[in-house]
Design an enzyme around this catalytic site. Structure first.
Site, mmCIF file in Angstrom:
data_model
loop_
_atom_site.group_PDB
_atom_site.id
_atom_site.type_symbol
_atom_site.label_atom_id
_atom_site.label_comp_id
_atom_site.label_asym_id
_atom_site.label_seq_id
_atom_site.Cartn_x
_atom_site.Cartn_y
_atom_site.Cartn_z
ATOM 1 N N HIS A 108 13.625 29.458 44.580
ATOM 2 C CA HIS A 108 14.257 28.171 44.281
ATOM 3 C C HIS A 108 15.675 28.086 44.843
ATOM 4 C CE1 HIS A 108 10.839 27.132 41.818
ATOM 5 N NE2 HIS A 108 10.934 28.324 41.247
ATOM 6 N N CYS A 114 50.117 40.346 30.339
ATOM 7 C CA CYS A 114 51.498 40.660 29.981
ATOM 8 C C CYS A 114 51.573 41.674 28.845
ATOM 9 C CB CYS A 114 52.210 39.399 29.536
ATOM 10 S SG CYS A 114 52.236 38.121 30.771
ATOM 11 N N LYS A 120 43.034 43.553 32.325
ATOM 12 C CA LYS A 120 42.131 44.246 31.408
ATOM 13 C C LYS A 120 41.902 43.423 30.150
ATOM 14 C CE LYS A 120 39.719 47.721 29.961
ATOM 15 N NZ LYS A 120 38.369 47.730 30.548
ATOM 16 N N ASN A 140 54.952 36.871 25.918
ATOM 17 C CA ASN A 140 53.529 36.886 26.318
ATOM 18 C C ASN A 140 52.905 35.590 25.836
ATOM 19 O OD1 ASN A 140 53.908 39.496 27.083
ATOM 20 N ND2 ASN A 140 52.498 40.399 25.596
ATOM 21 N N GLY A 141 51.985 35.042 26.627
ATOM 22 C CA GLY A 141 51.292 33.824 26.199
ATOM 23 C C GLY A 141 51.643 32.661 27.099
ATOM 24 N N TRP A 157 52.006 39.153 34.003
ATOM 25 C CA TRP A 157 50.822 38.737 34.763
ATOM 26 C C TRP A 157 50.978 37.243 34.949
ATOM 27 C CZ3 TRP A 157 46.305 35.744 34.099
ATOM 28 C CH2 TRP A 157 45.235 36.068 34.937
ATOM 29 N N LYS A 200 30.495 43.643 38.766
ATOM 30 C CA LYS A 200 31.259 44.847 39.124
ATOM 31 C C LYS A 200 31.637 44.818 40.597
ATOM 32 C CE LYS A 200 31.968 46.793 35.489
ATOM 33 N NZ LYS A 200 32.157 45.431 35.099
ATOM 34 N N GLU A 226 34.364 42.236 41.149
ATOM 35 C CA GLU A 226 35.651 42.586 40.554
ATOM 36 C C GLU A 226 36.428 43.589 41.395
ATOM 37 O OE1 GLU A 226 35.499 42.554 35.742
ATOM 38 O OE2 GLU A 226 34.106 43.914 36.695
ATOM 39 N N GLU A 273 25.565 42.020 35.572
ATOM 40 C CA GLU A 273 26.679 42.945 35.374
ATOM 41 C C GLU A 273 26.944 43.731 36.665
ATOM 42 O OE1 GLU A 273 29.039 43.274 33.489
ATOM 43 O OE2 GLU A 273 29.702 45.334 33.701
ATOM 44 N N ARG A 286 46.353 47.285 31.760
ATOM 45 C CA ARG A 286 45.911 45.938 31.411
ATOM 46 C C ARG A 286 46.059 44.963 32.577
ATOM 47 N NH1 ARG A 286 46.723 45.063 25.669
ATOM 48 N NH2 ARG A 286 47.537 43.041 26.200
HETATM 49 C C1 G6P Z 1 38.589 40.843 31.356
HETATM 50 C C2 G6P Z 1 38.249 42.249 31.818
HETATM 51 C C3 G6P Z 1 36.743 42.471 31.722
HETATM 52 C C4 G6P Z 1 36.263 42.174 30.312
HETATM 53 C C5 G6P Z 1 36.683 40.790 29.843
HETATM 54 C C6 G6P Z 1 36.426 40.598 28.354
HETATM 55 O O1 G6P Z 1 38.075 39.914 32.249
HETATM 56 O O2 G6P Z 1 38.675 42.450 33.151
HETATM 57 O O3 G6P Z 1 36.431 43.801 32.067
HETATM 58 O O4 G6P Z 1 34.874 42.283 30.272
HETATM 59 O O5 G6P Z 1 38.083 40.596 30.037
HETATM 60 O O6 G6P Z 1 37.233 41.488 27.651
HETATM 61 P P1 G6P Z 1 36.935 42.016 26.204
HETATM 62 O O7 G6P Z 1 38.066 42.954 25.901
HETATM 63 O O8 G6P Z 1 36.929 40.813 25.315
HETATM 64 O O9 G6P Z 1 35.617 42.696 26.237
#
Ligand code: G6P
Length: 608
Positions: free
Chosen positions: A504, A2, A603, A98-99, A74, A485, A488, A481, A27
């Site tokens: 395993h 948000c 984001k 927000n929150g 959001w 990706k 995501e 990682e 975001r």
């Molecule tokens: C969200 C984003 C990720 C990010 C994570 C942590 O899930 O989509 O890309 O790694 O938050 O965010 P930060 O700003 O704390 O690195």
């Protein structure tokens, strides 16, 4: 997540509100809305849409106002639909929030008993009705908001306005960011200063449990007891960064290609005479580092993966025990703090709710000091930490983090060297490690040349439903990682395993339908990785090996080798990240997903 933007001015504020919302779009959100007070009649006008801010702009359709509040939502409580979009209203009051209001159900029941009718399924709507109720006895909008927030449990930043009270916006903050932007005969509010950088560079940060009254002429901040408090105006020193895609089709691709520069910028001024400059972590860093005996790292998502890489470096090079944990677990767990432990948070945004809460918890756990590795200088994480290392990735718009991750790895490598030079790392070794870091921008640029090759390979993944990512040692978190990706942005299920664990369990999944990606730079574990991959090939698995050009892998029917320029082992985790980012990007483009704003993700995760 948000976003909030609000403004009060002598001119029409819709342009300020819409531009602010656009700046927060990256975001992640699912609906948007705004409320305005019509300049002459002071009538309350609201507009809401499901979808993008561009659609809201159309819906605004020339509506004007000198006071306005706006929001991108959001969804947490209630579906992303028109009714649940903010602002929420009650009589002449409109609010954006927000929150999460944790006790909303109780409040909702109480308000219904008083005769209030709820239009939405949101937790936020209780705020509008509570304010409406409070205004029956309170003289001002901010007093009504103060009475309201006393009844709320949870996290919130709120902006409110009222048709009967056209010269004021009231705001409140607790555990969710909110900043006042200071203009000349006009003032603004936002959940992130970025939303207001087109109108001001002067900001006043609200602290938790504060409320404020914003008018044309100025603002007054109140503490929890309702007393006015003074707060200095901070001037934003960052340049207004461009948030356009330039020649690139997506922000994510642009950000992947920005890495040579981001890495260079992050290293600039952080080393000198072949050594790490500890002041990069803050003026107290050297004294604190002298006392460090252990490190606790806490982060979320991609930043968490950076933390796991750091564990390998800290324990291997510096001989310092390191524990890494996701913030959402750490914050609620009974934890044990070893003596002289440095508490390290890693966050691109510095706004992630769980990471902020973990930092908050750490303050009562007997840590030596806290260090934030962060990309946003004005964030709460930075402001609340003893030591800070600011990565210089520049603004990152794509939800899937790319350049923030690799710059975090630089910060963590510098930390490992700085701590290690007190024990295991001698001047010669430090020189070698620093040289490796200085070479990074060139290697990053070289590896990006593989883009079209990786694009070709990406087609092998497009129709797949599952994939496996393998790595050993410090490359295991890089495989994690890579898998994150793919998940995501291409929505393909991906799992990462240390390749030694194949037998395993995951080997049972391997067949010709399961692409297996392996990260195999040269190093001590190369031979072990090779035999792990043999096990995959023997089961008919299709292998995609990102390997050092000298590692001796060859292409065959089952194996596709992507040769990576030979680089020093210490920087390999950073270098091998880039082709994996490119792979996920191209697979997502092939699948036609929303690369920069993937479904259901945000984001900055500013709620739990
Ligand atoms: C969200 C984003 C990720 C990010 C994570 C942590 O899930 O989509 O890309 O790694 O938050 O965010 P930060 O700003 O704390 O690195």
């Amino acid at each position: 997540m948000c976003g909030i933007v609000a403004a009060i001015a002598k001119r029409n504020v819709t342009v300020i509100l819409l531009e602010g919302l656009k700046r927060l779009e990256y975001r992640g959100y699912d609906s948007a809305g705004l409320a305005l007070l019509e300049p002459d009649s002071h009538a309350l006008i609201t507009r809401k849409v499901v979808g993008k801010v561009a659609a809201l702009e159309e819906a605004v359709d020339g509506a004007r106002g000198n006071v306005g509040i706006a929001h991108t939502r959001w969804a947490t409580h209630g579906k992303p639909n028109h009714i649940n979009a903010h602002p929420h209203t009650s009589g002449s009051v409109a609010i954006v929030h927000n929150g999460i209001i944790e006790n909303y159900q109780t409040l909702r029941d109480q308000l219904i008993a008083k005769g209030y009718v709820f239009a939405s399924q949101t937790d936020s709507e209780v705020i509008a009705h509570l304010m409406h109720e409070a205004l029956k006895t309170e003289a001002s909008l901010v007093a009504a908001l103060q009475t309201t927030v006393q009844q709320l449990r949870g996290a919130f930043s709120i902006a409110a306005m009222q048709a009967d009270n056209p010269n004021v916006i009231a705001v409140a903050k607790k555990d969710s960011p909110l900043v006042i932007g200071v203009g000349i005969e006009e003032n603004y509010v936002a959940s992130d200063p970025l939303a207001l950088r087109q109108v001001t560079d002067r900001f006043v940060y609200l602290q938790d449990n504060e409320t404020a009254e914003i008018t044309l002429q100025g603002y007054t901040i109140y503490n929890v007891g309702g007393e006015a408090v003074e707060r200095e105006i901070e001037r934003a020193t960052d340049e207004i960064e461009s948030i356009d895609k330039g020649e690139f089709r997506h922000f994510m691709l642009k950000e992947i290609f920005e890495q040579p520069k981001a890495l260079k910028d992050t290293l600039m001024g952080r080393t000198g005479n072949d050594a790490v400059l500890e002041q990069a972590f803050g003026s107290e860093a050297s004294d604190i580092f002298d006392q460090v005996k252990a490190v606790q790292i806490v982060a979320c998502g991609t930043s968490y993966h950076a933390g796991i890489v750091a564990k390998y470096w800290l324990e291997d090079w510096a001989g310092i025990p390191c524990n890494v944990e996701v913030a959402s677990e750490y914050r609620y767990r009974k934890t044990v703090t070893l003596p002289n432990t440095l508490f390290v948070t890693i966050s691109q945004s510095g706004q992630t709710a769980d990471t902020l809460a973990a930092l908050d918890k750490s303050k009562s756990q007997g840590y030596l000091a806290s260090l934030a590795i962060c990309n946003v200088a004005s964030s709460a994480l930075v402001r609340n930490s003893d030591l800070v290392f600011l990565t210089q990735a520049g603004i990152e718009i794509g939800v899937a983090s790319t350049k923030a991750f690799t710059t975090q790895l630089i910060a963590l490598q510098l930390l490992a060297i700085a701590l290690g030079r007190r024990s295991n790392i001698n001047a010669e070794r430090e020189k070698q490690l620093v040289k490796g870091l200085m070479d990074l921008p060139v290697f990053a640029a070289a590896v990006l040349q593989l883009n079209s090759h990786i694009q070709t390979i990406s087609h092998h993944f497009t129709e797949r439903h599952h994939s496996l990512f393998l790595g050993r040692g410090v490359q295991y978190p890089i495989a994690m990682e890579g898998a994150l990706k793919i998940k995501e942005i291409s929505y393909i299920h991906a799992e990462a395993y240390p390749s030694g664990e194949l037998k395993h369990g995951p080997l049972a999944l391997v067949d010709s339908d399961m692409p297996v990606v392996a990260v195999a730079p040269s190093g001590d574990l190369l031979e072990k990785i090779k035999s792990n991959l043999e096990e995959v090939a023997a089961r008919g698995g299709k292998l995609y090996v990102f390997a050092d050009e000298n590692a001796g892998f060859t292409n065959d029917e089952q194996t596709t080798v992507i040769n990576i320029p030979h680089c020093q082992e210490s920087i390999a985790p950073i270098i091998y990240t880039l082709p994996l980012q490119l792979l996920s990007y191209h697979v997502a483009v092939n699948k036609g997903t929303d690369v920069d704003q993937p479904r259901n993700l945000a984001k900055s995760v500013t709620v739990e």
